[in-house]
Design a protein around this motif. Structure first.
Motif, PDB file in Angstrom:
ATOM      1  N   ILE A  65       0.866  -1.176   0.000  1.00 44.90           N
ATOM      2  CA  ILE A  65       0.000   0.000   0.000  1.00 44.90           C
ATOM      3  C   ILE A  65       0.900   1.222   0.000  1.00 44.90           C
ATOM      4  CG2 ILE A  65      -1.800   1.302   1.184  1.00 44.90           C
ATOM      5  CD1 ILE A  65      -2.788  -1.269   2.418  1.00 44.90           C
ATOM      6  N   ALA A  66       0.880   1.975  -1.097  1.00 47.51           N
ATOM      7  CA  ALA A  66       1.759   3.130  -1.267  1.00 47.51           C
ATOM      8  C   ALA A  66       0.956   4.426  -1.249  1.00 47.51           C
ATOM      9  CB  ALA A  66       2.516   3.020  -2.588  1.00 47.51           C
ATOM     10  N   HIS A  67       1.564   5.480  -0.706  1.00 44.20           N
ATOM     11  CA  HIS A  67       0.896   6.781  -0.720  1.00 44.20           C
ATOM     12  C   HIS A  67       1.032   7.441  -2.093  1.00 44.20           C
ATOM     13  CE1 HIS A  67      -0.925  10.385   0.635  1.00 44.20           C
ATOM     14  NE2 HIS A  67       0.188  11.110   0.705  1.00 44.20           N
ATOM     15  N   HIS A  68       2.224   7.437  -2.646  1.00 44.95           N
ATOM     16  CA  HIS A  68       2.436   8.033  -3.964  1.00 44.95           C
ATOM     17  C   HIS A  68       2.232   6.980  -5.053  1.00 44.95           C
ATOM     18  CE1 HIS A  68       5.168  11.178  -1.842  1.00 44.95           C
ATOM     19  NE2 HIS A  68       3.909  11.583  -1.901  1.00 44.95           N
ATOM     20  N   GLU A 335       5.617  13.415   4.590  1.00 47.76           N
ATOM     21  CA  GLU A 335       4.517  12.457   4.464  1.00 47.76           C
ATOM     22  C   GLU A 335       4.941  11.029   4.829  1.00 47.76           C
ATOM     23  OE1 GLU A 335       1.390  14.079   1.232  1.00 47.76           O
ATOM     24  OE2 GLU A 335       3.199  13.202   0.368  1.00 47.76           O
ATOM     25  N   TRP A 336       6.235  10.818   5.047  1.00 47.29           N
ATOM     26  CA  TRP A 336       6.714   9.500   5.462  1.00 47.29           C
ATOM     27  C   TRP A 336       6.031   9.023   6.739  1.00 47.29           C
ATOM     28  CZ3 TRP A 336       9.013   7.147   9.615  1.00 47.29           C
ATOM     29  CH2 TRP A 336       9.573   5.883   9.386  1.00 47.29           C
ATOM     30  N   VAL A 337       5.449   9.949   7.516  1.00 51.50           N
ATOM     31  CA  VAL A 337       4.771   9.554   8.763  1.00 51.50           C
ATOM     32  C   VAL A 337       3.686   8.508   8.503  1.00 51.50           C
ATOM     33  CG1 VAL A 337       5.250  11.725   9.946  1.00 51.50           C
ATOM     34  CG2 VAL A 337       3.119  11.482   8.634  1.00 51.50           C
ATOM     35  N   MET A 338       3.161   8.465   7.256  1.00 52.60           N
ATOM     36  CA  MET A 338       2.101   7.499   6.973  1.00 52.60           C
ATOM     37  C   MET A 338       2.616   6.068   6.930  1.00 52.60           C
ATOM     38  SD  MET A 338       2.801   6.275   3.632  1.00 52.60           S
ATOM     39  CE  MET A 338       1.328   5.315   3.522  1.00 52.60           C
ATOM     40  N   VAL A 339       3.903   5.878   6.702  1.00 58.48           N
ATOM     41  CA  VAL A 339       4.438   4.522   6.558  1.00 58.48           C
ATOM     42  C   VAL A 339       4.253   3.734   7.846  1.00 58.48           C
ATOM     43  CG1 VAL A 339       6.467   3.142   5.999  1.00 58.48           C
ATOM     44  CG2 VAL A 339       6.091   5.315   4.808  1.00 58.48           C
ATOM     45  N   GLU A 340       4.755   4.264   8.943  1.00 59.65           N
ATOM     46  CA  GLU A 340       4.588   3.584  10.232  1.00 59.65           C
ATOM     47  C   GLU A 340       3.174   3.744  10.774  1.00 59.65           C
ATOM     48  OE1 GLU A 340       7.635   5.009  12.828  1.00 59.65           O
ATOM     49  OE2 GLU A 340       9.171   3.688  11.971  1.00 59.65           O
ATOM     50  N   GLY A 341       2.593   4.925  10.571  1.00 61.06           N
ATOM     51  CA  GLY A 341       1.237   5.175  11.083  1.00 61.06           C
ATOM     52  C   GLY A 341       0.201   4.261  10.467  1.00 61.06           C
ATOM     53  N   LEU A 342       0.276   4.070   9.149  1.00 60.61           N
ATOM     54  CA  LEU A 342      -0.695   3.218   8.471  1.00 60.61           C
ATOM     55  C   LEU A 342      -0.465   1.745   8.810  1.00 60.61           C
ATOM     56  CD1 LEU A 342      -3.047   2.850   6.552  1.00 60.61           C
ATOM     57  CD2 LEU A 342      -1.433   2.906   4.629  1.00 60.61           C
ATOM     58  N   VAL A 357      -2.793 -12.151   9.285  1.00 64.16           N
ATOM     59  CA  VAL A 357      -2.059 -11.340   8.320  1.00 64.16           C
ATOM     60  C   VAL A 357      -1.322 -10.247   9.093  1.00 64.16           C
ATOM     61  CG1 VAL A 357      -4.052  -9.845   7.886  1.00 64.16           C
ATOM     62  CG2 VAL A 357      -2.210  -9.952   6.206  1.00 64.16           C
ATOM     63  N   GLU A 358      -0.182  -9.826   8.571  1.00 69.30           N
ATOM     64  CA  GLU A 358       0.645  -8.820   9.232  1.00 69.30           C
ATOM     65  C   GLU A 358       0.930  -7.677   8.275  1.00 69.30           C
ATOM     66  OE1 GLU A 358       5.155  -8.454  11.183  1.00 69.30           O
ATOM     67  OE2 GLU A 358       4.594 -10.203   9.977  1.00 69.30           O
ATOM     68  N   CYS A 359       0.988  -6.456   8.815  1.00 73.32           N
ATOM     69  CA  CYS A 359       1.374  -5.293   8.018  1.00 73.32           C
ATOM     70  C   CYS A 359       2.686  -4.740   8.569  1.00 73.32           C
ATOM     71  CB  CYS A 359       0.297  -4.211   8.060  1.00 73.32           C
ATOM     72  SG  CYS A 359       0.634  -2.821   6.935  1.00 73.32           S
ATOM     73  N   ILE A 360       3.673  -4.593   7.703  1.00 75.94           N
ATOM     74  CA  ILE A 360       4.969  -4.055   8.109  1.00 75.94           C
ATOM     75  C   ILE A 360       5.210  -2.717   7.413  1.00 75.94           C
ATOM     76  CG2 ILE A 360       5.939  -6.346   8.534  1.00 75.94           C
ATOM     77  CD1 ILE A 360       7.476  -6.063   5.868  1.00 75.94           C
ATOM     78  N   ALA A 361       6.039  -1.898   8.029  1.00 78.16           N
ATOM     79  CA  ALA A 361       6.408  -0.606   7.448  1.00 78.16           C
ATOM     80  C   ALA A 361       7.732  -0.746   6.708  1.00 78.16           C
ATOM     81  CB  ALA A 361       6.537   0.449   8.544  1.00 78.16           C
ATOM     82  N   SER A 362       7.782  -0.230   5.496  1.00 77.39           N
ATOM     83  CA  SER A 362       9.039  -0.247   4.755  1.00 77.39           C
ATOM     84  C   SER A 362      10.102   0.540   5.518  1.00 77.39           C
ATOM     85  CB  SER A 362       8.849   0.367   3.370  1.00 77.39           C
ATOM     86  OG  SER A 362      10.091   0.496   2.708  1.00 77.39           O
ATOM     87  N   THR A 363      11.319   0.050   5.481  1.00 79.12           N
ATOM     88  CA  THR A 363      12.427   0.729   6.154  1.00 79.12           C
ATOM     89  C   THR A 363      13.301   1.512   5.171  1.00 79.12           C
ATOM     90  OG1 THR A 363      13.843  -1.225   5.946  1.00 79.12           O
ATOM     91  CG2 THR A 363      12.505  -1.042   7.947  1.00 79.12           C
TER      92      THR A 363
END
Length: 372
Positions: A65-68, A335-342, A357-363
């Motif tokens: 799931i990407a913001h841009h 806007e990177w705040v959405m990566v961990e927040g989402l 199912v698991e959701c991880i934040a890209s590093t």
């Protein structure tokens, strides 16, 4: 525990960030791959770069799931010897779907701008740039009195009954329910081919359109009847105003110089550009993730002492100075705040659904700019 498919993952996501919140023409939604397969791992990212895709492959991710949107501009051809074509080839080879949530995630409650507000410690926030107003519905459900509280709790937890600073609002009327189970019915109360009367309660509440489907789903999940009787009416009254950006107050006044440190310490920035005198006292702050130069007038009308955003060009900075608006250009990458927040939000939703199912934040740091 259930392992959902990609469609179910996105349906859950769109309960709080529906497509209708997006700006017209914004290329959101599924951009690469298929959502039909089972999903064990989801990854959130600001951008879809080759390094991000490599990380997803290594981590066994099924959906990104990407913001841009990676395909912000439509491609006339997919050439695998080009950077964009190579990324698409890797995604398809490893069966990874990419879903883009752009301005709908900016507008959504709990989305990008609310996450920025949280990081900056703003209170009493309002929408900066109104773009949409919620349509309201009345939900009325008939339930045995023994289960009425279960219904009220379930629909309230799903978001029904929100009115201003109140939630879980509802109204009830006592009555008598009558029915006769026939055919292949498996009644909770009563017997086949026999008339039955039950003391029931009519529970009424209001629901925003964005939450309607999830509220009905939650209601049906706890209702004891196999055939649930309920009514839904569209109301004339309008609900919550949603839009881009937020404006709120600091808990304590700061100089612009001191507030700069708050921005640097709490947002993913290495440096900022500032318009305004550093001794200016800051109480009210406007913030808008991404490119915010088109919304100076909104920040000014809102009475903001400073406007935090990104992508401010030279002439726009001059215009802000002329109109007496202090501006902090912290860059688009805030806007990177959405990566961990989402990722946190999705894991909370998965837990509520009891999904495996698991959701991880890209590093991966996808910011193309480097400060020297």
């Amino acid at each position: 525990m259930k392992t959902p498919n990609g469609h179910e993952i996105i349906q859950l996501f769109e309960q709080f960030s529906p497509k209708r919140l997006a700006e017209q023409g914004d290329p959101i939604g599924l951009q690469v791959g298929s959502l039909s397969h089972k999903v064990n791992k989801v990854m959130t990212t600001l951008d879809v770069t080759e390094e991000v895709v490599d990380e997803a492959i290594k981590q066994g991710v099924n959906v990104i799931i990407a913001h841009h949107p990676p395909l912000f501009v439509k491609l006339g051809a997919i050439l695998t010897d080009t950077p964009k074509g190579k990324i698409i080839q890797k995604l398809l080879t490893h069966n990874i779907a990419v879903y883009a949530a752009h301005t709908n995630l900016d507008v959504a409650n709990g989305g990008v701008n609310d996450l920025l507000v949280e990081k900056l410690g703003l209170q009493d926030t309002n929408v900066l740039v109104p773009t949409i107003q919620q349509t309201m519905y009345k939900l009325q459900v008939y339930v045995p009195k023994t289960h009425a509280q279960d219904i009220r709790e379930a629909i309230g937890q799903a978001g029904a009954g929100k009115q201003g600073d109140y939630d879980f609002t509802s109204f009830s009327v006592d009555g008598t329910g009558r029915f006769r189970p026939v055919g292949n019915a498996s009644p909770t109360i009563g017997n086949l081919d026999q008339h039955e009367e039950v003391e029931e309660e009519v529970v009424s509440t209001i629901v925003e359109e964005v939450r309607l489907s999830s509220v009905i789903k939650a209601m049906k999940k706890v209702h004891p009847y196999e055939e649930v009787a309920y009514d839904v009416w569209k109301l004339e009254q309008q609900g919550e105003v949603q839009g881009l950006g937020r404006v709120g107050r600091l808990t304590t006044s700061k100089t612009l110089e001191d507030f700069l440190q708050v921005v640097k310490e709490n947002l993913p920035v290495e440096s900022v550009q500032v318009v305004g005198k550093r001794e200016t006292v800051v109480n009210k702050v406007a913030v808008l993730g991404g490119s915010g130069r088109s919304y100076f007038s909104y920040a000014k009308r809102a009475g903001a002492d400073v406007y935090v955003t990104g992508d401010i060009d030279y002439h726009s900075a001059q215009y802000a100075e002329e109109m007496g608006l202090n501006v902090i250009d912290a860059g688009h990458y805030i806007e990177w705040v959405m990566v961990e927040g989402l990722a946190k939000k999705m894991n909370e939703l998965f837990k509520m659904e009891k999904w495996d199912v698991e959701c991880i934040a890209s590093t991966v740091n996808t910011n193309p700019f480097r400060v020297r």
